[in-house]
Design a protein around this motif. Structure first.
Motif, PDB file in Angstrom:
ATOM      1  N   ARG A  65       0.856  -1.183   0.000  1.00 34.33           N
ATOM      2  CA  ARG A  65       0.000   0.000   0.000  1.00 34.33           C
ATOM      3  C   ARG A  65       0.896   1.238   0.000  1.00 34.33           C
ATOM      4  O   ARG A  65       1.909   1.298   0.704  1.00 34.33           O
ATOM      5  N   ASN A  66       0.511   2.233  -0.789  1.00 34.93           N
ATOM      6  CA  ASN A  66       1.257   3.489  -0.835  1.00 34.93           C
ATOM      7  C   ASN A  66       0.285   4.658  -0.861  1.00 34.93           C
ATOM      8  O   ASN A  66      -0.769   4.586  -1.501  1.00 34.93           O
ATOM      9  N   GLU A  67       0.642   5.705  -0.152  1.00 30.31           N
ATOM     10  CA  GLU A  67      -0.141   6.925  -0.159  1.00 30.31           C
ATOM     11  C   GLU A  67       0.808   8.104  -0.351  1.00 30.31           C
ATOM     12  O   GLU A  67       1.906   8.136   0.235  1.00 30.31           O
ATOM     13  N   ALA A  68       0.422   9.071  -1.194  1.00 31.43           N
ATOM     14  CA  ALA A  68       1.261  10.233  -1.460  1.00 31.43           C
ATOM     15  C   ALA A  68       0.400  11.485  -1.514  1.00 31.43           C
ATOM     16  O   ALA A  68      -0.666  11.492  -2.131  1.00 31.43           O
ATOM     17  N   ILE A  69       0.877  12.536  -0.857  1.00 22.73           N
ATOM     18  CA  ILE A  69       0.200  13.828  -0.871  1.00 22.73           C
ATOM     19  C   ILE A  69       1.222  14.891  -1.249  1.00 22.73           C
ATOM     20  O   ILE A  69       2.311  14.948  -0.669  1.00 22.73           O
ATOM     21  N   PHE A  70       0.884  15.730  -2.217  1.00 18.83           N
ATOM     22  CA  PHE A  70       1.763  16.794  -2.680  1.00 18.83           C
ATOM     23  C   PHE A  70       1.052  18.137  -2.514  1.00 18.83           C
ATOM     24  O   PHE A  70      -0.121  18.278  -2.865  1.00 18.83           O
ATOM     25  N   THR A  71       1.781  19.124  -1.997  1.00 22.77           N
ATOM     26  CA  THR A  71       1.226  20.463  -1.870  1.00 22.77           C
ATOM     27  C   THR A  71       2.233  21.504  -2.352  1.00 22.77           C
ATOM     28  O   THR A  71       3.442  21.240  -2.414  1.00 22.77           O
ATOM     29  N   ARG A  72       1.720  22.689  -2.656  1.00 20.47           N
ATOM     30  CA  ARG A  72       2.565  23.841  -2.989  1.00 20.47           C
ATOM     31  C   ARG A  72       1.910  25.086  -2.401  1.00 20.47           C
ATOM     32  O   ARG A  72       0.722  25.335  -2.642  1.00 20.47           O
ATOM     33  N   GLU A  73       2.706  25.851  -1.640  1.00 21.23           N
ATOM     34  CA  GLU A  73       2.163  26.974  -0.892  1.00 21.23           C
ATOM     35  C   GLU A  73       0.895  26.528  -0.143  1.00 21.23           C
ATOM     36  O   GLU A  73       0.960  25.586   0.628  1.00 21.23           O
ATOM     37  N   GLN A  74      -0.245  27.151  -0.402  1.00 18.29           N
ATOM     38  CA  GLN A  74      -1.473  26.745   0.285  1.00 18.29           C
ATOM     39  C   GLN A  74      -2.424  26.005  -0.656  1.00 18.29           C
ATOM     40  O   GLN A  74      -3.643  26.068  -0.511  1.00 18.29           O
ATOM     41  N   GLN A  75      -1.854  25.275  -1.585  1.00 16.71           N
ATOM     42  CA  GLN A  75      -2.634  24.513  -2.546  1.00 16.71           C
ATOM     43  C   GLN A  75      -2.303  23.026  -2.429  1.00 16.71           C
ATOM     44  O   GLN A  75      -1.149  22.655  -2.246  1.00 16.71           O
ATOM     45  N   GLU A 162      -3.360  19.101   6.391  1.00 17.15           N
ATOM     46  CA  GLU A 162      -3.222  20.221   7.322  1.00 17.15           C
ATOM     47  C   GLU A 162      -1.773  20.355   7.787  1.00 17.15           C
ATOM     48  O   GLU A 162      -1.236  21.465   7.883  1.00 17.15           O
ATOM     49  N   PHE A 163      -1.124  19.243   8.059  1.00 17.69           N
ATOM     50  CA  PHE A 163       0.286  19.253   8.472  1.00 17.69           C
ATOM     51  C   PHE A 163       1.164  19.866   7.380  1.00 17.69           C
ATOM     52  O   PHE A 163       1.997  20.742   7.651  1.00 17.69           O
ATOM     53  N   VAL A 167       3.489  23.420   7.330  1.00 15.66           N
ATOM     54  CA  VAL A 167       4.916  23.451   6.975  1.00 15.66           C
ATOM     55  C   VAL A 167       5.158  24.521   5.906  1.00 15.66           C
ATOM     56  O   VAL A 167       6.090  25.323   5.997  1.00 15.66           O
ATOM     57  N   ASN A 168       4.317  24.541   4.898  1.00 19.90           N
ATOM     58  CA  ASN A 168       4.468  25.527   3.824  1.00 19.90           C
ATOM     59  C   ASN A 168       4.350  26.955   4.346  1.00 19.90           C
ATOM     60  O   ASN A 168       5.130  27.839   3.973  1.00 19.90           O
ATOM     61  N   ALA A 169       3.359  27.187   5.203  1.00 22.36           N
ATOM     62  CA  ALA A 169       3.158  28.528   5.748  1.00 22.36           C
ATOM     63  C   ALA A 169       4.369  28.986   6.549  1.00 22.36           C
ATOM     64  O   ALA A 169       4.783  30.149   6.483  1.00 22.36           O
ATOM     65  N   ALA A 170       4.969  28.069   7.292  1.00 24.74           N
ATOM     66  CA  ALA A 170       6.157  28.403   8.084  1.00 24.74           C
ATOM     67  C   ALA A 170       7.329  28.763   7.180  1.00 24.74           C
ATOM     68  O   ALA A 170       8.078  29.711   7.457  1.00 24.74           O
ATOM     69  N   LYS A 248       9.232  24.207  12.605  1.00 23.82           N
ATOM     70  CA  LYS A 248      10.386  25.009  12.990  1.00 23.82           C
ATOM     71  C   LYS A 248      11.483  24.918  11.945  1.00 23.82           C
ATOM     72  O   LYS A 248      12.105  25.929  11.570  1.00 23.82           O
ATOM     73  N   GLU A 249      11.723  23.707  11.449  1.00 23.90           N
ATOM     74  CA  GLU A 249      12.768  23.551  10.439  1.00 23.90           C
ATOM     75  C   GLU A 249      12.392  24.243   9.133  1.00 23.90           C
ATOM     76  O   GLU A 249      13.237  24.821   8.441  1.00 23.90           O
ATOM     77  N   ALA A 250      11.111  24.206   8.779  1.00 26.65           N
ATOM     78  CA  ALA A 250      10.660  24.861   7.549  1.00 26.65           C
ATOM     79  C   ALA A 250      10.872  26.373   7.627  1.00 26.65           C
ATOM     80  O   ALA A 250      11.281  27.009   6.648  1.00 26.65           O
ATOM     81  N   GLU A 251      10.620  26.946   8.807  1.00 24.88           N
ATOM     82  CA  GLU A 251      10.844  28.383   8.985  1.00 24.88           C
ATOM     83  C   GLU A 251      12.332  28.708   8.839  1.00 24.88           C
ATOM     84  O   GLU A 251      12.718  29.681   8.179  1.00 24.88           O
ATOM     85  N   GLN A 252      13.175  27.877   9.430  1.00 24.05           N
ATOM     86  CA  GLN A 252      14.626  28.056   9.301  1.00 24.05           C
ATOM     87  C   GLN A 252      15.062  27.888   7.847  1.00 24.05           C
ATOM     88  O   GLN A 252      15.920  28.626   7.351  1.00 24.05           O
TER      89      GLN A 252
END
Length: 522
Positions: A65-75, A162-163, A167-170, A248-252
């Motif tokens: 079983r595999n699951e993948a989620i991709f996001t960019r900015e708030q999309q 949501e997670f 991360v993107n927003a940070a 925190k790491e994303a903000e850095q």
């Protein structure tokens, strides 16, 4: 058209789409295998193989079983789920291998596949120079499950999205960052193995693999710089998403991507290198992991990574690195991507030395490779990436032991007069014998007179495997040790992907050639 997270959930019918998929189930017995008589299938394969003259046979009944989620900015860009179920039969006839597979899991289908595998083995035997002999293995009846607290396949897709958007927003908090992408890959393997030696083994494992990349652009200068996540994928549950400081790491990372645009270009020359585990794992993978694969050394395999500068006659003799270098192969390492209970021919997972006190001492072996170098047991390195793939030698977790003393990054830096601290993996290249190489990274920091100073850019270093590891004169303690890796190590034709990790401490390497990757060629 672009969608916000809320719009995406409302307009694409994600919940409906997920509900239309077959339900994720916690155990192999509760999946498609429940619709078949597993023992009948095993009996169909093993008895038919024996009747047709096979000296050995095994069958793997697996579900992936595999699951993948991709996001960019708030999309949200994509959410996907895939799963497959089937079996593969392997037989040894007249000293040659044969293999066949099918997604139709009935006794009749298994018998047909077994007959096909036997025919393939007989055809191979006509051209095989030396018959294959298998190292013995003990009969095993066992169940094994990887260590995790929360099965990621039981977490709602909404929570995962949501997670990623947090991360993107940070990452975009740093004024001037331009783009950010993030993703979450989840993998589950449910594997049943049975052999003519009498083994019956159930395994269940999950891997959780988050990641992101933030980009900053200087449009006036026509320049862009990126900073990707430093933490790597692991064989662990969704607690990895919840417990590691991704936000925190994303903000850095956003701040560092911007800083790279203004960083001082490196001056080419010889430098002492202080290599963080988030970077060094890839150098270990390419120079130590691939070079100690016995099938490459014997010229059985040359796809993707070529062969190896190591040969069996160098075992116990070659000075691979300095005396403080101790590399171990380990199929039992906590959170390691290549960690299993048993390999795909029923050999129990184990840990063994590859380089001890700087001397090359060990190989990665399987049941048919071990006898070729005089060993009477396999190290358990056989693996296939699918029920429909031929199992063949694959890399275990290969890691560098930390120092016994509590040596810190700061203490190692204190011994450097002119050097560079490197985090993260970047571009890389290595020759077809795993010897001459070049590696970049994510961020680079100047070290002057024992102190870590300003950021550098456009850094890559070049060396040869034995020169590089013999130049190692400082290794951090256990507190500096981290494990990293990749889920897509390619090998074979047709290509198969292997998930593998490499642990290491902060490490100091003396006087390595550094070049400026942006320097214009004359």
């Amino acid at each position: 058209m672009n969608f916000s997270r809320r719009d995406f959930l409302k307009t694409t019918g994600l919940a409906c789409g997920a509900a239309a998929l077959p339900a994720w189930v916690p155990e192999l017995e509760a999946s498609e295998a429940a619709a078949v008589d597993r023992e009948a299938i095993v009996e169909a394969a093993l008895s038919r193989a024996k009747k047709l003259g096979a000296s050995y046979a095994d069958i793997r009944i697996n579900r992936y079983r595999n699951e993948a989620i991709f996001t960019r900015e708030q999309q949200v860009q994509n959410v996907s789920r895939t799963q497959s179920f089937g079996f593969g039969v392997r037989v040894l006839v007249k000293g040659a291998w044969g293999f066949a597979a099918s997604y139709i899991t009935t006794p009749e289908s298994v018998r047909r596949a077994t007959e096909q595998a036997v025919e393939i083995a007989k055809a191979n035997a006509a051209y095989q120079r030396k018959p294959i002999h298998l190292a013995p293995v003990k009969k095993v009846v066992a169940k094994w499950k990887s260590a995790f607290q929360k099965d990621p396949f039981e977490v709602p897709a909404d929570s995962k999205i949501e997670f990623l958007l947090k991360v993107n927003a940070a990452a975009l908090k740093a004024k001037g960052t331009s783009f950010v992408t993030s993703n979450l890959f989840l993998a589950n393997e449910q594997k049943f193995f049975a052999s003519s030696d009498g083994s019956r083994i159930d395994q269940y494992l999950v891997r959780t693999m988050p990641g992101f990349t933030v980009t900053a652009i200087n449009r006036a200068a026509g320049d862009f710089q990126t900073r990707s996540s430093l933490a790597g994928p692991k064989t662990i549950g969704y607690e990895y998403v919840e417990n590691y400081p991704w936000v925190k790491e994303a903000e850095q990372a956003g701040e560092e991507a911007l800083a790279k645009l203004k960083a001082k270009p490196v001056t080419p020359g010889k430098y002492d290198l202080l290599l963080h585990p988030s970077h060094l794992w890839l150098t270990i993978h390419e120079s130590v992991g691939h070079s100690t694969e016995l099938d490459r050394a014997l010229l059985w395999e040359a796809d993707f990574a070529g062969t190896s500068f190591l040969t069996p006659d160098k075992t116990g003799k070659l000075k691979f690195g300095s005396k403080i270098c101790n590399f171990y192969a380990d199929r039992t390492q906590p959170e390691g991507l290549a960690t299993v209970g048993y390999d795909d021919e029923g050999v129990k997972a184990q840990r063994w030395p590859l380089v001890k006190d700087g001397i090359f001492v060990g190989w990665q072996t399987t049941r048919d490779l071990a006898p070729l170098i005089g060993e009477n047991s396999s190290n358990g390195c056989l693996h296939a990436d699918s029920w429909g793939s031929v199992p063949f030698p694959r890399m275990p977790n290969v890691s560098l032991e930390p120092a016994k003393e509590n040596v810190t990054l700061e203490q190692l830096a204190a011994g450097i007069d002119n050097g560079i601290l490197i985090y993260g993996n970047g571009s890389w290249s290595i020759d077809q014998q795993r010897y001459n190489f070049q590696f970049g990274g994510q961020t680079f920091w100047e070290i002057k007179k024992g102190k870590v100073g300003e950021m550098l850019r456009d850094v890559a270093y070049q060396s040869r495997t034995t020169d590089f590891w013999n130049a190692c004169d400082g290794i951090g303690g256990r507190a500096t040790y981290e494990i990293n890796g990749a889920a897509n190590d390619g090998k074979g034709e047709p290509q198969q992907a292997n998930a593998v990790s490499h642990g290491c401490p902060v490490t100091r390497i003396r006087q390595i050639n550094v070049l400026n990757t942006a320097a214009k060629k004359a």
